[in-house]
Each structure stands twice: as structure tokens, then as C-alpha cells.
Design a protein around this motif. Sequence first.
Motif, PDB file in Angstrom:
ATOM      1  N   MET A   1       0.829  -1.206   0.000  1.00 13.05           N
ATOM      2  CA  MET A   1       0.000   0.000   0.000  1.00 13.05           C
ATOM      3  C   MET A   1       0.864   1.257   0.000  1.00 13.05           C
ATOM      4  O   MET A   1       0.593   2.233  -0.707  1.00 13.05           O
TER       5      MET A   1
ATOM      6  N   ALA B   1       2.328   1.797  -3.368  1.00 10.46           N
ATOM      7  CA  ALA B   1       1.343   2.318  -4.321  1.00 10.46           C
ATOM      8  C   ALA B   1       1.132   3.817  -4.122  1.00 10.46           C
ATOM      9  O   ALA B   1       1.067   4.589  -5.095  1.00 10.46           O
TER      10      ALA B   1
ATOM     11  N   ALA C   1       4.096   5.604  -5.448  1.00  8.39           N
ATOM     12  CA  ALA C   1       4.080   5.612  -6.914  1.00  8.39           C
ATOM     13  C   ALA C   1       3.113   6.673  -7.433  1.00  8.39           C
ATOM     14  O   ALA C   1       3.409   7.377  -8.417  1.00  8.39           O
ATOM     15  N   ILE C   2       1.955   6.802  -6.790  1.00  7.63           N
ATOM     16  CA  ILE C   2       0.982   7.817  -7.212  1.00  7.63           C
ATOM     17  C   ILE C   2       1.555   9.217  -7.000  1.00  7.63           C
ATOM     18  O   ILE C   2       1.510  10.070  -7.898  1.00  7.63           O
TER      19      ILE C   2
ATOM     20  N   ASP D   1       7.088  -4.797 -13.191  1.00  6.87           N
ATOM     21  CA  ASP D   1       6.133  -4.662 -12.090  1.00  6.87           C
ATOM     22  C   ASP D   1       4.939  -3.881 -12.625  1.00  6.87           C
ATOM     23  O   ASP D   1       4.909  -2.643 -12.596  1.00  6.87           O
TER      24      ASP D   1
ATOM     25  N   ALA E   1       1.805  -3.486 -11.669  1.00  6.03           N
ATOM     26  CA  ALA E   1       0.986  -2.674 -10.765  1.00  6.03           C
ATOM     27  C   ALA E   1       1.632  -1.309 -10.527  1.00  6.03           C
ATOM     28  O   ALA E   1       0.996  -0.261 -10.694  1.00  6.03           O
ATOM     29  N   THR E   2       2.905  -1.313 -10.137  1.00  6.54           N
ATOM     30  CA  THR E   2       3.602  -0.042  -9.881  1.00  6.54           C
ATOM     31  C   THR E   2       3.687   0.802 -11.140  1.00  6.54           C
ATOM     32  O   THR E   2       3.508   2.027 -11.110  1.00  6.54           O
TER      33      THR E   2
ATOM     34  N   ILE F   1       0.204   2.322 -12.010  1.00  9.94           N
ATOM     35  CA  ILE F   1      -0.146   3.350 -11.029  1.00  9.94           C
ATOM     36  C   ILE F   1       0.676   4.610 -11.274  1.00  9.94           C
ATOM     37  O   ILE F   1       0.165   5.733 -11.240  1.00  9.94           O
TER      38      ILE F   1
END
Length: 306
Positions: A1, A4, A7-8, A255, A257-258, A261
Motif C-alpha cells: 500500500m 502504491a 508511486a501515485i 512490475d 501494478a507499480t 499506477i
Amino acid sequence: MELALLAIGVGVGVGIVVGALGAGGGILAVPVLVFLLGMPAHSATASSLIIVLITALVSLPHHARHGNVEWRNGLVFAGVSVVGAFVGSRLSSLVPASVLLTLFGVMLVGVAVMMLRRGLRSRAEERAEAAAHSWRAEHEADEPVTTHDDPVLDQPGPDTVESADGIHRHHGEPELPTAPAPPASPRLPLVLAAATVTGFLTGFFGVGGGFIVVPMLVIALGLAMRRASGTSLLVMVIATAASLLARLGTEVQIDWATTLIFAGGSAVGGLLGGPLSTKARPSTLTLLFSVLLGGVAAVTLAQTLL
């Protein structure tokens, strides 16, 4: 979390810089992905390609609707760049991570110097234009204003028209017929070299290559700056897609997901940073970009070599 959210946040920050300064996302994304998000160097270059591809795909329709994409020239340039992109992608996976980041830092220094020179030249041109405008305003204020009531001259006639090349031509007097000028032939060797180098840098470092594509489209193909910027997005889409396909079968892991995002945050930041670019002179933005790249280059080289 936490990763994430980081990263945002970092993606939004990079997007604001990209939107405000007109900087290429890939050239900033790689060091951020490595040193702030902890990605391996090879994975960061692959993720950067995805970020650049998404950004270019989102931005391309707007430029296409406004007629700022030279499809034929762009497809030819991009087609040649595919060869360099394939070679660069394959070679990148074979280079040790420390060497890859060192070369990336050296490239950042070169781009920073190039942007610094461009910014200083633009600043000098802006000052000269401002001085000329001030001189004209002072002299026009001293001259008597003459008016006429000729209904023909008062019409918005063809005294001055803007040709396709953007040059204002005066037609107050008849012009003698002249022999048609021979068509300007593009500098083919320069176009081939520029497209190949662009593709190689895209594949090897995971950058979009806009800092090379735009000047080369202007110099080699004679495109206006706005059309060159729009056409460069088409080149980026094809070059980055080819670079990603060339990485299939290698040991590079992404990766997702990263990366996605980060790309989403960067897109949002780009929307926020865009309006900032209208509040500063182009030379100021270019100089800020060069300083930013110089700082990123220093951090990249220091972290890698020390």
C-alpha cells in the motif's frame, strides 16, 4: 500500500514537471523508478517504455484532430527507428545495471547541456524581439496617423497573406513571374541517422526520444515546431511498442501494478502542470528543464558510481 501511494505521489510530481516544462516523461521516469521506487535498472527501462507509450497514445488524438501530425513523414521516420529500437532493446538486457545507469547519467548530462544552449539562445531571441517591438512602438507613436475612406482599401483584401510556410508575403505590387523553385529534397542521410539513433536510445534507455525527434523533424524534414511535436508522438508510439516487443523472451521482469499506477499519476499530474506552461516564457521553461536534468544526472551518477 505504501509503495502504491508513493508511486501515485511521485507519478503526479513527474507529470506536473512534464506538463509544465514540456519534458519527456521517460527521461525522468527511469531515475525515479530506480532510486525512489526501488526498481532494478532493467525493469525500470521497460516500465518507462510503458509509461511513455501510454502518454503518447493519450496525447496523440488531440494533435491529430488539430492537424499537427504528419502521418507520412512520421511513419517513415518511425519505421526506420524500429531497427535501432530492436537493437537497443536487445543490447540493453545484456549490459550490467551499473553500466546502464552510468551511461544513462552521461546521456542526461548531454541533454541538459543541449537544452541549456537552446534556452539561452531562445532567451536572446526573446530579448531582441522585445527590443525591436519597443523600438517600433516608440517610432509609431511619433508618426502621424493617416486615414483613408477608400472602400476598396478598407476591405480585408490580399495586401498581406500568410503562405503555407508561415511567411507573410506582400502583394501590393504585381510580381514578375519566376521559374518554379526545385522541390526541396529532405536530407536523407540525416533522417536515417536521426531515426536510427532515436530508436536505439528508446530501446536501450527506455526513453521516448522526443528531445531528439522534435529537433530532427524540424531540421531534416523542415516541419514547423508544432507539427514536429505532434508527429514525434506518432514516432514514440511505434518506437516504444517495437522496443517492448523486442524485450519479449528476455529475463526483464515488469512490475505492472507499480508501472500502471505511476503512469496514471503522471497523466493526472500532466493535466495539472499544463496550465503552468502558459505563465512562463518558453526560454524560462527550457532553462528550468536543463537545470532539472542536470540535477537528475548528478544524482544518477553519484548513486551509481559512489
